[in-house]
Scaffold this motif. Structure first.
Motif, PDB file in Angstrom:
ATOM      1  N   SER A  29     -43.188 -48.621 -34.655  1.00 46.85           N
ATOM      2  CA  SER A  29     -41.809 -49.035 -34.845  1.00 46.85           C
ATOM      3  C   SER A  29     -41.212 -48.145 -35.913  1.00 46.85           C
ATOM      4  O   SER A  29     -41.926 -47.361 -36.560  1.00 46.85           O
ATOM      5  N   ARG A  30     -39.924 -48.261 -36.102  1.00 52.22           N
ATOM      6  CA  ARG A  30     -39.256 -47.539 -37.179  1.00 52.22           C
ATOM      7  C   ARG A  30     -38.258 -48.495 -37.804  1.00 52.22           C
ATOM      8  O   ARG A  30     -37.372 -49.010 -37.124  1.00 52.22           O
ATOM      9  N   THR A  44     -30.592 -50.544 -44.232  1.00 52.65           N
ATOM     10  CA  THR A  44     -29.166 -50.225 -44.128  1.00 52.65           C
ATOM     11  C   THR A  44     -28.350 -50.917 -45.213  1.00 52.65           C
ATOM     12  O   THR A  44     -27.127 -50.888 -45.178  1.00 52.65           O
ATOM     13  N   TRP A  97     -31.439 -54.191 -42.215  1.00 52.65           N
ATOM     14  CA  TRP A  97     -32.144 -53.014 -41.732  1.00 52.65           C
ATOM     15  C   TRP A  97     -31.978 -52.932 -40.224  1.00 52.65           C
ATOM     16  O   TRP A  97     -31.531 -53.880 -39.579  1.00 52.65           O
ATOM     17  N   ASP A  98     -32.327 -51.805 -39.687  1.00 55.32           N
ATOM     18  CA  ASP A  98     -32.342 -51.603 -38.246  1.00 55.32           C
ATOM     19  C   ASP A  98     -33.768 -51.345 -37.798  1.00 55.32           C
ATOM     20  O   ASP A  98     -34.530 -50.660 -38.487  1.00 55.32           O
ATOM     21  N   ILE A  99     -34.106 -51.906 -36.666  1.00 59.88           N
ATOM     22  CA  ILE A  99     -35.307 -51.495 -35.960  1.00 59.88           C
ATOM     23  C   ILE A  99     -34.814 -50.377 -35.048  1.00 59.88           C
ATOM     24  O   ILE A  99     -34.003 -50.608 -34.156  1.00 59.88           O
ATOM     25  N   ALA A 100     -35.248 -49.172 -35.345  1.00 61.07           N
ATOM     26  CA  ALA A 100     -34.696 -47.993 -34.676  1.00 61.07           C
ATOM     27  C   ALA A 100     -35.816 -47.165 -34.056  1.00 61.07           C
ATOM     28  O   ALA A 100     -36.141 -46.080 -34.522  1.00 61.07           O
ATOM     29  N   LYS A 119     -35.060 -46.334 -27.722  1.00 59.55           N
ATOM     30  CA  LYS A 119     -34.795 -47.739 -27.439  1.00 59.55           C
ATOM     31  C   LYS A 119     -33.542 -48.186 -28.184  1.00 59.55           C
ATOM     32  O   LYS A 119     -33.178 -47.590 -29.194  1.00 59.55           O
ATOM     33  N   VAL A 165     -31.115 -49.920 -30.732  1.00 64.07           N
ATOM     34  CA  VAL A 165     -31.273 -50.340 -32.122  1.00 64.07           C
ATOM     35  C   VAL A 165     -31.076 -51.853 -32.208  1.00 64.07           C
ATOM     36  O   VAL A 165     -30.179 -52.414 -31.564  1.00 64.07           O
ATOM     37  N   SER A 204     -30.265 -54.581 -35.053  1.00 65.34           N
ATOM     38  CA  SER A 204     -29.872 -54.782 -36.446  1.00 65.34           C
ATOM     39  C   SER A 204     -30.390 -56.127 -36.927  1.00 65.34           C
ATOM     40  O   SER A 204     -30.276 -57.134 -36.221  1.00 65.34           O
TER      41      SER A 204
END
Length: 156
Positions: free
Chosen positions: A9-10, A14, A31-34, A38, A40, A42
């Motif tokens: 994951s990343r 934010t 934060w975002d899962i980016a 895929k 994003v 938030s």
């Protein structure tokens, strides 16, 4: 012999309003899962801890992941058992506790799926699948709290 799996994951914070974490109230818990390739997602902290109630928080993500894992295995096992699932919806509940010092944890989860089966399917066989899922679901096998289910069935 078991096989190793890596899941990546990343996470990108934010919540810097310009002065970083210069004080406790100077930053947002967002934060975002980016994950590359895929959409994003938030996220924010739990609203009890100052988070944005309109965004997913880690607790939402955990209970949703448990529910999704259960659903996917349910669909698979129902299919192999000759049952036809026409609809599946869950309203899971994560049961938590918080200590006076602010620490918390999940103490259990209850999955509450409503499952639409084809008329004539065996409800007893459909219900028995739930207890089998805990042998397979990667997430349910990984958490250190009990995951129960309270299924409701309908036929179409």
């Amino acid at each position: 012999m078991s096989r190793a799996h890596d899941f990546t994951s990343r996470i990108v914070w934010t919540g810097n309003r310009g002065s970083g974490t210069s004080s406790y109230k100077a930053y947002d818990r967002t934060w975002d899962i980016a994950v590359p390739g895929k959409p994003v997602v938030s996220c924010s902290n739990d609203p009890m801890l100052g988070g944005d109630p309109s965004l997913m928080n880690p607790e939402d993500l955990l209970i949703s992941a448990l529910s999704a894992c259960h659903m996917l295995w349910y669909l698979h096992l129902a299919s192999t058992a000759g049952l036809t699932v026409l609809g599946y919806e869950d309203n899971p509940v994560g049961h938590g506790e918080s200590e006076p010092d602010g620490t918390g944890r999940f103490i259990g989860a209850t999955l509450r799926p409503t499952i639409m089966l084809k008329t004539g399917d065996d409800q007893g066989a459909a219900d028995a699948i739930h207890s089998e899922i805990h042998k397979y679901c990667f997430l349910a096998r990984s958490v250190n709290f009990p995951v129960k289910h309270e299924a409701v069935y309908a036929f179409a």
